[in-house]
Design an enzyme around this catalytic site. Structure first.
Site, PDB file in Angstrom:
ATOM      1  CB  CYS A 139      -0.926  -0.015   1.217  1.00  0.00           C
ATOM      2  SG  CYS A 139      -1.986   1.442   1.313  1.00  0.00           S
ATOM      3  CB  CYS A 142      -0.508   2.483   4.044  1.00  0.00           C
ATOM      4  SG  CYS A 142      -2.006   1.811   3.341  1.00  0.00           S
ATOM      5  CG  ASP A 143       3.240   1.216   4.489  1.00  0.00           C
ATOM      6  OD1 ASP A 143       2.872   1.741   5.552  1.00  0.00           O
ATOM      7  OD2 ASP A 143       2.970   0.038   4.193  1.00  0.00           O
TER       8      ASP A 143
END
Ligand code: NDP
Length: 316
Positions: A139, A142-143
């Site tokens: 992701c 997300c990261d």
């Protein structure tokens, strides 16, 4: 049979969607019973730091956030159970479900929040650094932030890979995209956007052989050209996999309308209704577009409110 359990609201799955549905359903006196499923806490338990969920100014780890969501659901007396639902029968007015040990539940309402699982390549080195939290992610939204100014590699050639590569390109010094065929699967417009981004290098006919690291974190990727057999090493601190997700909806397929890739179809846009009255869906089991903890939580709330209204209309 005497050991059939009757419940007002059965929630299947324990990601942000399931727990949020539980908090709302419990506070509406629906005495929800929540089965945590195969991966208690859902996909967030494989994420390190969550910095984009509103209300956590200093961030929170994925597992910690799930512990807090569980505690919040339990505070209002959600019956949270370890275990999973293996079979359902939604053919009649009572919604039936069975746990892995054969326990039969009859539910007036069901909220499906079984989520989706990111697909990984399955390489030993990839799984090793994924488990270590050392630079493997599925992701970018997300990261990606953790790789600002660094070099990253992304695998995949669909719309997700293009979207994520483009997202990473704004943060990273360089993004190398590994495409296993000589063409993209993505829509033309998405592929063109990637091709026209200066700091994205696309390697066609290229597959990952090994994710390299120092035992703690990723340091590079060994790749092979599947046409020429030539191997090379790419320097990178982040290895992103964007080869698709699989919604966890197989057990519902006989009763619930799914799209061609297995995602649950909403009966009515803007609601959580499925084609079966009394069965609602929240989170990634129906969402291949946003896939965020906060959107899953939002739809969990919607599902509980819709379930409450459904029961009220039945004179509950
Ligand atoms: P897709 O299934 O569309 O694409 C998966 C990609 O991963 C393909 O390019 C595939 O390669 C590649 N792949 C699969 N397995 C491997 C492997 N083992 N090694 C290397 N590469 C591999 O998944 P997406 O998640 O991209 O998209 C899912 C759906 O969501 C699609 O319908 C898409 O259009 C939609 N979507 C729409 C968006 C938007 O409109 N904004 C954004 C994101 C998704 P190959 O092509 O060779 O099979």
């Amino acid at each position: 049979m005497s050991d059939i359990e009757k419940v007002t609201c059965l929630i299947i799955g324990s990601g942000p969607a399931g727990y949020t549905a539980a908090i709302y359903a419990a506070r509406a006196d629906m005495s929800p019973v929540l089965y945590q499923g195969m991966q208690p806490g859902g996909q967030l338990t494989t994420t390190n730091e969550v910095e984009n969920f509103p209300g956590y100014p200093d961030g929170v780890t994925g597992p910690e956030m799930m512990v807090q969501l569980e505690a919040q659901a339990k505070r209002f007396e959600t019956d949270v159970r370890f275990g999973f639902i293996t079979k359902v029968d939604f053919s009649g007015p009572v919604h039936k479900a069975w746990t892995e040990d054969g326990h039969e539940i009859h539910a007036e309402t069901v909220i499906i929040s079984t989520g989706a699982s990111a697909k990984y390549l399955g390489l030993e080195s990839e799984q090793k650094y994924l488990k270590l939290g050392g630079g493997v992610s599925a992701c970018a939204v997300c990261d990606g932030f953790f790789y600002r100014g660094q070099k990253t590699v992304i695998v995949g050639a669909g719309d997700s890979a293009c979207e994520e590569a483009h997202y990473l390109s704004k943060l990273c010094e360089k993004v190398t995209m590994l495409v296993r065929r000589d063409e993209f699967r993505a829509s033309k417009i998405m592929a063109e956007r990637v091709k026209n981004t200066e700091n994205i290098e696309i390697l066609y006919n290229t597959e990952t052989e090994e994710v390299l690291g120092d035992g703690q974190v990723v340091t590079g990727v060994r790749v092979k050209n599947n046409k020429t057999g030539e191997e090379s090493t790419i320097e990178a601190t982040g290895f992103f996999v964007a080869i698709g997700h699989k919604p966890n909806t197989d057990i519902f397929a006989d009763y619930i309308n799914l799209d061609e890739t297995g995602y649950i179809k909403y009966e009515k846009p803007g609601t959580s209704l499925t084609n079966v009255p009394g069965v609602f869906v929240a989170g990634d089991a129906a969402d291949h577009v946003y896939r965020q903890a906060v959107t899953a939580a939002g739809t969990g709330c919607m599902a509980a409110l819709d379930a409450e209204r459904y029961l009220a209309a039945k004179g509950h």
